[in-house]
Design a protein around this motif. Structure first.
Motif, PDB file in Angstrom:
ATOM      1  N   LYS A  86       0.849  -1.189   0.000  1.00 29.23           N
ATOM      2  CA  LYS A  86       0.000   0.000   0.000  1.00 29.23           C
ATOM      3  C   LYS A  86       0.891   1.247   0.000  1.00 29.23           C
ATOM      4  O   LYS A  86       1.927   1.292   0.663  1.00 29.23           O
ATOM      5  CB  LYS A  86      -0.889  -0.008   1.249  1.00 29.23           C
ATOM      6  CG  LYS A  86      -1.837   1.160   1.325  1.00 29.23           C
ATOM      7  CD  LYS A  86      -2.703   1.072   2.571  1.00 29.23           C
ATOM      8  CE  LYS A  86      -3.591   2.286   2.652  1.00 29.23           C
ATOM      9  NZ  LYS A  86      -4.332   2.319   3.899  1.00 29.23           N
ATOM     10  N   ILE A  87       0.497   2.269  -0.732  1.00 31.19           N
ATOM     11  CA  ILE A  87       1.305   3.486  -0.843  1.00 31.19           C
ATOM     12  C   ILE A  87       1.014   4.400   0.337  1.00 31.19           C
ATOM     13  O   ILE A  87      -0.134   4.694   0.650  1.00 31.19           O
ATOM     14  CB  ILE A  87       1.042   4.201  -2.182  1.00 31.19           C
ATOM     15  CG1 ILE A  87       1.491   3.299  -3.337  1.00 31.19           C
ATOM     16  CG2 ILE A  87       1.740   5.543  -2.227  1.00 31.19           C
ATOM     17  CD1 ILE A  87       1.247   3.854  -4.706  1.00 31.19           C
ATOM     18  N   ASP A  88       2.084   4.845   0.995  1.00 34.13           N
ATOM     19  CA  ASP A  88       1.985   5.774   2.116  1.00 34.13           C
ATOM     20  C   ASP A  88       1.663   7.157   1.568  1.00 34.13           C
ATOM     21  O   ASP A  88       2.385   7.685   0.711  1.00 34.13           O
ATOM     22  CB  ASP A  88       3.303   5.787   2.895  1.00 34.13           C
ATOM     23  CG  ASP A  88       3.287   6.736   4.076  1.00 34.13           C
ATOM     24  OD1 ASP A  88       2.259   6.826   4.751  1.00 34.13           O
ATOM     25  OD2 ASP A  88       4.338   7.378   4.313  1.00 34.13           O
ATOM     26  N   SER A  89       0.578   7.764   2.057  1.00 28.81           N
ATOM     27  CA  SER A  89       0.144   9.057   1.526  1.00 28.81           C
ATOM     28  C   SER A  89       1.132  10.176   1.850  1.00 28.81           C
ATOM     29  O   SER A  89       1.277  11.123   1.073  1.00 28.81           O
ATOM     30  CB  SER A  89      -1.243   9.406   2.060  1.00 28.81           C
ATOM     31  OG  SER A  89      -1.218   9.453   3.468  1.00 28.81           O
ATOM     32  N   ALA A  90       1.818  10.097   2.951  1.00 27.75           N
ATOM     33  CA  ALA A  90       2.745  11.160   3.346  1.00 27.75           C
ATOM     34  C   ALA A  90       4.013  11.176   2.492  1.00 27.75           C
ATOM     35  O   ALA A  90       4.481  12.234   2.070  1.00 27.75           O
ATOM     36  CB  ALA A  90       3.117  11.019   4.816  1.00 27.75           C
ATOM     37  N   SER A  91       4.583   9.987   2.240  1.00 28.80           N
ATOM     38  CA  SER A  91       5.856   9.947   1.517  1.00 28.80           C
ATOM     39  C   SER A  91       5.724   9.552   0.059  1.00 28.80           C
ATOM     40  O   SER A  91       6.649   9.781  -0.726  1.00 28.80           O
ATOM     41  CB  SER A  91       6.805   8.968   2.216  1.00 28.80           C
ATOM     42  OG  SER A  91       6.301   7.648   2.103  1.00 28.80           O
ATOM     43  N   GLY A  92       4.612   8.928  -0.312  1.00 30.03           N
ATOM     44  CA  GLY A  92       4.443   8.475  -1.691  1.00 30.03           C
ATOM     45  C   GLY A  92       5.145   7.152  -1.962  1.00 30.03           C
ATOM     46  O   GLY A  92       5.134   6.665  -3.078  1.00 30.03           O
ATOM     47  N   LEU A  93       5.765   6.560  -0.929  1.00 31.64           N
ATOM     48  CA  LEU A  93       6.462   5.278  -1.069  1.00 31.64           C
ATOM     49  C   LEU A  93       5.555   4.153  -0.594  1.00 31.64           C
ATOM     50  O   LEU A  93       4.612   4.375   0.158  1.00 31.64           O
ATOM     51  CB  LEU A  93       7.748   5.291  -0.237  1.00 31.64           C
ATOM     52  CG  LEU A  93       8.785   6.356  -0.584  1.00 31.64           C
ATOM     53  CD1 LEU A  93       9.876   6.373   0.462  1.00 31.64           C
ATOM     54  CD2 LEU A  93       9.369   6.095  -1.961  1.00 31.64           C
TER      55      LEU A  93
END
Length: 187
Positions: A86-93
């Motif tokens: 799942k993509i972390d919304s804060a870092s985009g990673l």
């Protein structure tokens, strides 16, 4: 075996795949193992009920009702797992890249392995008797008294062998470390 038990076993054998498909239709994101666990739990409970002579009019209808109840229980359980892709919304990673593993410090592992290899190489260069007493006391946990009895050697002799072995190991490891540092210094 009673007739009701035979009927149950026959019904379960005939319907097992249908039971699992029923679970998968009701819960789309369930793993194969979880679906099979739900069915197995229901079958186990059914067998216990039939074997203690509870009257069940339609085994098949009772089985599907029990499976539906187990599905409800499964859906009520809190889902605490988060997919690591799942993509972390804060870092985009993706989460797998964001969450560090504190146990996986590869540099320390490599250094420890290198030290073990250097120690082993230094041990192999020692005199066999010095190596034996050092390994027995430092790595295998023997006391000097135990070794003296086991090997028929005076404790003083064993102490001096270990002392010489320790001095030689320190010198060899110090030389190996200094050599490693020289290799890292740019010329």
């Amino acid at each position: 075996m009673h007739d009701r038990e035979k009927d149950l076993i026959e019904t379960v054998f005939d319907e097992q795949d249908n039971f699992i498909r029923y679970v998968r239709r009701k819960i789309t994101d369930i793993s194969d193992m979880d679906a099979e666990d739900i069915v197995a739990d229901v079958v186990f409970n059914l067998y216990n009920k039939v074997s203690i002579e509870h009257q069940v009019e339609s085994i098949l209808a009772y089985a599907y009702r029990s499976i539906r109840n187990k599905i409800t229980d499964y859906l009520r359980q809190s889902k605490t797992s988060i997919p690591l892709d799942k993509i972390d919304s804060a870092s985009g990673l993706i989460l797998a890249e964001v969450i560090p593993d504190p146990q996986a410090n590869i540099e320390i592992e490599l250094q420890n392995e290198e030290v073990r290899q250097q120690l082993y190489a230094a041990l192999m260069e020692l005199d066999a008797k010095q190596r034996a007493v050092w390994v027995a006391t430092e790595m295998e946990g023997y006391t000097f008294k135990e070794l003296a009895e086991k090997w028929g050697e005076p404790i003083g002799t064993l102490l001096s062998r270990k002392s010489r072995a320790t001095k030689a190991l320190k010198a060899k490891l110090k030389a190996a470390i200094c050599e490693g540092v020289e290799d890292e210094i740019p010329q």
